[in-house]
Enzyme design. Structure first.
Site, PDB file in Angstrom:
ATOM      1  N   ASP A 217       0.876  -1.167   0.000  1.00 24.01           N
ATOM      2  CA  ASP A 217       0.000   0.000   0.000  1.00 24.01           C
ATOM      3  C   ASP A 217       0.915   1.218   0.000  1.00 24.01           C
ATOM      4  O   ASP A 217       1.523   1.557   1.019  1.00 24.01           O
ATOM      5  CB  ASP A 217      -0.892  -0.045   1.253  1.00 24.01           C
ATOM      6  N   GLN A 220       0.900   6.521   0.981  1.00 24.65           N
ATOM      7  CA  GLN A 220       1.705   7.574   1.617  1.00 24.65           C
ATOM      8  C   GLN A 220       3.140   7.589   1.101  1.00 24.65           C
ATOM      9  O   GLN A 220       3.797   8.633   1.147  1.00 24.65           O
ATOM     10  CB  GLN A 220       1.727   7.385   3.142  1.00 24.65           C
ATOM     11  N   LYS A 243      -3.163  12.249  -3.291  1.00 24.91           N
ATOM     12  CA  LYS A 243      -2.150  12.495  -2.253  1.00 24.91           C
ATOM     13  C   LYS A 243      -0.808  12.859  -2.882  1.00 24.91           C
ATOM     14  O   LYS A 243       0.137  13.201  -2.186  1.00 24.91           O
ATOM     15  CB  LYS A 243      -1.994  11.264  -1.364  1.00 24.91           C
ATOM     16  N   CYS A 381      -8.781   6.313   9.501  1.00 22.31           N
ATOM     17  CA  CYS A 381      -9.112   5.057   8.806  1.00 22.31           C
ATOM     18  C   CYS A 381      -8.175   3.943   9.216  1.00 22.31           C
ATOM     19  O   CYS A 381      -7.801   3.084   8.408  1.00 22.31           O
ATOM     20  CB  CYS A 381      -9.085   5.235   7.283  1.00 22.31           C
TER      21      CYS A 381
HETATM   22  C1  LIG Z   1      -5.221   7.360   1.992  1.00 18.76           C
HETATM   23  C2  LIG Z   1      -4.758   5.978   2.204  1.00 18.76           C
HETATM   24  C3  LIG Z   1      -5.415   4.889   1.617  1.00 18.76           C
HETATM   25  C4  LIG Z   1      -6.664   5.027   0.823  1.00 18.76           C
HETATM   26  O1  LIG Z   1      -6.493   5.862  -0.270  1.00 18.76           O
HETATM   27  P1  LIG Z   1      -7.757   6.353  -1.115  1.00 18.76           P
HETATM   28  O2  LIG Z   1      -7.194   7.430  -1.965  1.00 18.76           O
HETATM   29  O3  LIG Z   1      -8.780   6.851  -0.123  1.00 18.76           O
HETATM   30  O4  LIG Z   1      -8.242   5.183  -1.888  1.00 18.76           O
HETATM   31  C5  LIG Z   1      -4.885   3.640   1.825  1.00 18.76           C
HETATM   32  N1  LIG Z   1      -3.779   3.457   2.560  1.00 18.76           N
HETATM   33  C6  LIG Z   1      -3.113   4.480   3.116  1.00 18.76           C
HETATM   34  C7  LIG Z   1      -1.872   4.213   3.896  1.00 18.76           C
HETATM   35  C8  LIG Z   1      -3.579   5.770   2.974  1.00 18.76           C
HETATM   36  O5  LIG Z   1      -2.931   6.782   3.546  1.00 18.76           O
END
Ligand SMILES: *Cc1c(COP(=O)(O)O)cnc(C)c1O
Length: 424
Positions: A217, A220, A243, A381
């Site tokens: 993932d 960030q 982001k 989240c």
């Molecule tokens: C923001 C985030 C997500 C989700 O990203 P979306 O743009 O809302 O799909 C997943 N993992 C991490 C670590 C995040 O910071």
């Protein structure tokens, strides 16, 4: 493609921060130059979403004004131009991640959709009852819930790498979790809730010793680190455009071609087929197989522009500079009475999460807003992270290359004021 090339202000100035001219860079971001509640905006919510440089805004306007049409269909000039820009963007992303091939880049809505795609396609075809998926204790809900849904459907099991109170993963426990039933490891590269930079090279090497693919993932990490998917040897990598200074509603799933080619489609519709009859449909090859329907064409083109923008600044320079801000912020926050930083791993980036005494983070966020300072307050989240610390929420300042030491000083002064208000 030159029309869609982003430009960073490069004129020299007297103030340089480790090679970056932050004041010039700030000029590229119109949204930063406004007052909020009568105070100059201090935007420290970049982990939730980042502001957009003028170059990206110009790209979007130019595209809609001159080249807008649906892609992959028309024989007319506008459709050809739009298609060319869309597919050129795939090349920009490929080079950004150092993927081996363009077809390994799939455009999706964001990190969330990228992970759901892997769960729904790779997951449903490669896992069965009793199999296991390994995630970590510091995952965003986007890297928890899709796997839980899959596990429920298949009777598979979610296993969790524990972490200590600093927010460091227990690598011995991780090794012990890996076994012949493990079918996927899915971990966050850089934690949005704690700022921990995970040892993903080691995580991947260990998983590969058991022939287990790894999804990172990168929501960030992509905006903060130079990511090289070939050097990392990750099997999947997901990130979001918004982001990374690009538009909302667009993101990327990188997957190794050998894996993607074996995966069935995610959604059915136009653009993802080879031939359709009522008896049987044959699917297009990758990446089209995973891009059903009219995609977010402008989003893709805007994302490429955002990537070119950050590449002109340089990911290495961005990382080095934001590390100095993180160090400065970490040190200055300790001056606030009763402040405790949540997430104190030795390897961190860009995120400063904290509590102050028993003051609710929402109250901190509201008082800070009165001072023009935008931070995030909540569970980010990542409710399991909050459960680890037995906290309902934290306050979080998250940094970008356009932030300054002066802004950290304003944050600290506003926090001092918050403490004074609450001790009256
Ligand atoms: C923001 C985030 C997500 C989700 O990203 P979306 O743009 O809302 O799909 C997943 N993992 C991490 C670590 C995040 O910071």
């Amino acid at each position: 493609m030159s029309l869609y090339t982003a430009h960073v202000s490069t004129a020299p100035s007297s103030r340089n921060e480790g090679g970056l001219d932050i004041q010039r860079i700030r000029q590229d971001f119109p949204a930063l130059h406004q007052k909020v509640n009568g105070k100059p905006l201090v935007y420290l919510d970049n982990g939730a979403s980042a502001q957009k440089p003028q170059a990206v805004l110009d790209t979007l306007v130019h595209f809609y004004q001159h080249d807008y049409a649906n892609i992959h269909r028309g024989v007319h000039s506008l459709s050809e131009r739009a298609t060319r820009a869309y597919e050129a963007a795939r090349g920009v992303v490929q080079r950004f991640l150092n993927a081996r091939e363009e077809r390994e880049i799939i455009f999706v809505r964001g990190t969330t959709e990228a992970i759901n795609l892997v769960a729904a396609t790779y997951g449903r075809t490669n896992l069965s009852a009793g199999d296991e998926i390994v995630i970590s204790a510091m995952e965003h809900h986007a890297n928890i819930v899709p796997w839980q849904m899959l596990c429920e459907q298949l009777g598979a099991k979610l296993r969790v790498i524990p972490m200590d109170d600093r927010g460091v993963l227990d690598m011995q426990a991780y090794q012990d979790l890996l076994n012949h039933r493990t079918k996927l490891v899915a971990v966050v590269h850089l934690s949005n809730a704690l700022g921990t930079l995970n040892p993903v090279e080691e995580i991947i090497t260990l998983a590969h010793q058991h022939n287990i693919p790894v999804l990172l993932d990168g929501a960030q990490s992509a905006p903060h680190l130079k990511v090289d998917v070939q050097a990392l040897d990750c099997d999947f990598f997901a990130f979001s455009g918004h982001k990374l200074y690009g538009p909302t509603g667009i993101g990327v799933l990188y997957g190794k071609a050998a894996l993607l080619e074996q995966m069935p489609p995610y959604q059915g519709g136009g653009d993802m087929i080879e031939e359709v009859t009522f008896e049987k449909t044959t699917y297009a090859s990758i990446p089209s197989r995973f891009e059903a329907g009219t995609p977010h064409i402008a989003g893709v083109i805007g994302l490429a522009s955002a990537i070119q923008y950050v590449e002109q600044i340089g990911l290495q320079a961005i990382h080095a500079y934001t590390q100095t801000l993180l160090d400065y912020g970490t040190q200055r926050l300790q001056e606030v009475p009763g402040l405790r930083i949540i997430g104190t791993a030795p390897h961190k980036a860009s995120i400063l999460a904290f509590r102050i005494q028993d003051i609710h983070p929402h109250d901190i966020g509201t008082i800070l807003d009165q001072e023009g300072v935008a931070i995030r307050a909540g569970h980010h989240c990542a409710q399991p992270v909050m459960q680890h610390y037995q906290l309902p929420a934290t306050a979080r300042a998250s940094l970008s290359f356009y932030n300054t030491r002066e802004e950290i000083d304003i944050l600290v002064a506003a926090l001092q004021k918050t403490v004074r208000i609450f001790s009256l």
